[in-house]
Design a protein around this motif. Structure first.
Motif, PDB file in Angstrom:
ATOM      1  N   ALA A 119       0.860  -1.185   0.000  1.00 44.02           N
ATOM      2  CA  ALA A 119       0.000   0.000   0.000  1.00 44.02           C
ATOM      3  C   ALA A 119       0.892   1.230   0.000  1.00 44.02           C
ATOM      4  CB  ALA A 119      -0.919   0.010   1.215  1.00 44.02           C
ATOM      5  N   GLU A 120       0.400   2.333  -0.481  1.00 42.49           N
ATOM      6  CA  GLU A 120       1.166   3.571  -0.542  1.00 42.49           C
ATOM      7  C   GLU A 120       1.054   4.333   0.773  1.00 42.49           C
ATOM      8  OE1 GLU A 120       3.161   4.667  -2.973  1.00 42.49           O
ATOM      9  OE2 GLU A 120       2.791   2.795  -4.058  1.00 42.49           O
ATOM     10  N   TRP A 121       2.127   5.053   1.111  1.00 37.37           N
ATOM     11  CA  TRP A 121       2.092   5.937   2.273  1.00 37.37           C
ATOM     12  C   TRP A 121       1.105   7.066   1.996  1.00 37.37           C
ATOM     13  CZ3 TRP A 121       3.093   6.800   7.174  1.00 37.37           C
ATOM     14  CH2 TRP A 121       3.178   8.121   7.656  1.00 37.37           C
ATOM     15  N   GLY A 166       6.664   1.258   6.076  1.00 42.28           N
ATOM     16  CA  GLY A 166       6.545  -0.145   5.714  1.00 42.28           C
ATOM     17  C   GLY A 166       5.857  -0.335   4.377  1.00 42.28           C
ATOM     18  N   PRO A 167       5.894  -1.556   3.855  1.00 40.27           N
ATOM     19  CA  PRO A 167       5.283  -1.818   2.544  1.00 40.27           C
ATOM     20  C   PRO A 167       3.768  -1.708   2.542  1.00 40.27           C
ATOM     21  CG  PRO A 167       5.987  -3.859   3.579  1.00 40.27           C
ATOM     22  CD  PRO A 167       6.507  -2.755   4.440  1.00 40.27           C
ATOM     23  N   LEU A 171       3.783   3.109   9.368  1.00 36.43           N
ATOM     24  CA  LEU A 171       5.136   3.194   9.895  1.00 36.43           C
ATOM     25  C   LEU A 171       5.464   1.892  10.613  1.00 36.43           C
ATOM     26  CD1 LEU A 171       5.504   6.812  11.327  1.00 36.43           C
ATOM     27  CD2 LEU A 171       6.309   5.893   9.146  1.00 36.43           C
ATOM     28  N   TRP A 172       6.647   1.369  10.345  1.00 42.61           N
ATOM     29  CA  TRP A 172       7.147   0.169  11.004  1.00 42.61           C
ATOM     30  C   TRP A 172       8.329   0.573  11.869  1.00 42.61           C
ATOM     31  CZ3 TRP A 172       7.252  -4.859   7.578  1.00 42.61           C
ATOM     32  CH2 TRP A 172       5.965  -5.093   7.076  1.00 42.61           C
ATOM     33  N   GLY A 204      -0.555   3.400  12.503  1.00 41.13           N
ATOM     34  CA  GLY A 204      -1.465   3.791  11.431  1.00 41.13           C
ATOM     35  C   GLY A 204      -1.912   5.239  11.529  1.00 41.13           C
ATOM     36  N   ASP A 205      -1.345   6.000  12.495  1.00 40.40           N
ATOM     37  CA  ASP A 205      -1.737   7.406  12.653  1.00 40.40           C
ATOM     38  C   ASP A 205      -0.543   8.347  12.449  1.00 40.40           C
ATOM     39  OD1 ASP A 205      -0.269   6.918  14.934  1.00 40.40           O
ATOM     40  OD2 ASP A 205      -1.822   7.516  16.350  1.00 40.40           O
TER      41      ASP A 205
END
Length: 486
Positions: A119-121, A166-167, A171-172, A204-205
């Motif tokens: 997925a795209e950022w 992350g892919p 954020l990872w 995710g935020d």
């Protein structure tokens, strides 16, 4: 047949009972006599045979012991006109127990984790036309910008996070954690001692808060149970992660002062670890026959650390990692008292075996002395990175490379271990990583000596043009700073 009278029967019973008693007494006399007879005589006597039955006691659970982490070193370089050559051969690492591989395990034939869907950022809304752009590390260096605390606790455990996109468009963040610190278990459900294994946290935020990906070690073990030597399960400490131009993922971390490297295609499933050649702590050839120290590998004297408790040489400790195209740079602490920062470099494709010391090691040096022994607070700041320098996190801004690093002054009077930590900045003098660097004149950055444990293990990230810094905000929390205009 003649019948016995009642009187005769009674007499016969008494005679039988007395015979049994006499036999029992005879047996006890024999047993007692054996204790005092010569062995050759006792061997001839009969031994009474006893039979018994028992019920096994119920099994008890083995108590869990929380291990105390071994302090890890940090280092920084002192420029020498003709630096001593790096150690030849493989330095001997700090002694560790040799582990016998368990014949049972084998890494699972299928990946431990399913690959995340791409997925795209989600980019932020662009600023209005004509609005002032966010400051960069160039502006911070020149005094036009400063760090402002934005989130006191983002939910990450203490340690050293390394965060990237992350892919899956989240954020990872990679950190080490253990059973006692965050309830982490290995892939077989076994206890993981402190400091622990690599774990993954996701946001995710846009980095305001993080949640644990899974309460298990991220990296699959080669053995069952997981092994300290084959799997580094007990100390996959201070991980740094970066991505190469071809999309490959690279991770480095510290295991007992040595640096280990792994690679991945998806950031979740990782190859077996390989040691970066030349990293670890070791004794000099003059005492053990192992590799000699160069000048910047040497561990010098500290006013509050007994000489007999030290090794002679260091090239390792919490690492840093930067990838540019197909070339990677692994940053390590070199020496102590004074400390230095250096690097190893090589193609991403060749992995750890292809890494060799950078040509311009050391890149920079910490304080030359401990300073006045009574100096604390602002008076101790000039000496904050005397003992060790490590944990570099590197970003490129324009034509220069910037790095955060942990500086450790070491223990103070009467302290049992390192107690003075802080955060420093450094940057390359020109457009090359493998060249001379300079330290920021305002070091340490977030407070005075002695500083907070974990403060120097920082994590730089630029999102949508905004520069963020993740680091310790207290002894038990990790938060986020943002770079703002003064």
């Amino acid at each position: 047949m003649r019948r016995l009278t009642p009187v005769q029967l009674t007499l016969l019973g008494l005679l039988a009972a007395s015979s049994c008693a006499a036999f029992a007494v005879f047996g006890m006399l024999i047993a007692a006599a054996r204790l005092h007879l010569p062995p050759e005589v006792a061997a001839l006597l009969p031994v009474p045979t006893l039979t018994a039955s028992y019920t096994p006691l119920p099994a008890t659970e083995t108590p869990t012991v929380t291990e105390t982490p071994t302090p890890t070193a940090t280092a920084s370089p002192s420029p020498t006109p003709t630096p001593s050559p790096p150690p030849t051969g493989t330095p001997t690492p700090s002694p560790t127990a040799t582990e016998t591989p368990t014949p049972t395990p084998t890494i699972t034939p299928t990946p431990l984790w399913p690959t995340a869907p791409p997925a795209e950022w989600p980019s932020a809304t662009p600023p209005p036309a004509g609005a002032r752009l966010p400051p960069t590390l160039d502006d911070f260096w020149d005094g036009r910008a400063a760090w402002q605390l934005e989130v006191f606790d983002v939910g990450l455990p203490m340690g050293e996070s390394d965060t990237l996109i992350g892919p899956d468009g989240q954020l990872w963040s990679y950190l080490h954690a253990s059973t006692p610190s965050r309830g982490i278990y290995d892939q077989w459900g076994a206890y993981v001692p402190f400091p622990g294994c690599v774990t993954l946290w996701q946001s995710g935020d846009r980095g305001g808060s993080f949640r644990l990906f899974a309460p298990r070690c991220l990296i699959a073990c080669r053995t069952s149970p997981c092994g300290a030597v084959l799997d580094d399960i007990d100390q996959q400490q201070y991980p740094r992660v970066a991505r190469a131009a071809d999309g490959a993922w690279v991770m480095v971390y510290e295991w007992r002062a040595q640096i280990y490297l792994r690679r991945s295609l998806d950031g979740l499933n990782w190859t077996r670890s390989r040691r970066v050649p030349g990293t670890g702590v070791w004794f000099d050839t003059t005492t053990t026959g192992y590799a000699a120290c160069g000048g910047y590998y040497r561990i010098g004297d500290h006013p509050f650390v007994p000489r007999e408790s030290e090794y002679d040489c260091l090239s390792g400790a919490p690492p840093g990692l930067y990838i540019e195209g197909d070339q990677m740079y692994v940053f390590v602490g070199m020496g102590k008292n004074p400390s230095h920062l250096g690097c190893y470099t090589g193609p991403v494709a060749t992995g750890a075996p292809g890494l060799t010391p950078c040509a311009h090691n050391p890149l920079f040096t910490g304080a030359e002395s401990y300073g006045p022994q009574e100096a604390q607070g602002a008076a101790g700041n000039p000496y904050f990175d005397f003992r060790t320098v490590s944990s570099a996190d590197v970003l490129r801004v324009g034509e220069r490379y910037y790095a955060t690093y942990e500086g450790v002054r070491g223990p103070g009077p009467g302290a049992g271990g390192d107690t003075q930590f802080n955060l420093g900045f450094a940057r390359s003098l020109g457009p090359a990583i493998d060249g001379p660097w300079e330290k920021f004149g305002g070091n340490p950055v977030l407070g005075d000596v002695p500083g907070n444990v974990g403060l120097g293990h920082a994590d730089l990230l630029v999102l949508d043009g905004v520069t963020y810094l993740y680091t310790a905000t207290s002894a038990s929390t990790r938060g986020r700073y943002v770079l703002v205009w003064r």
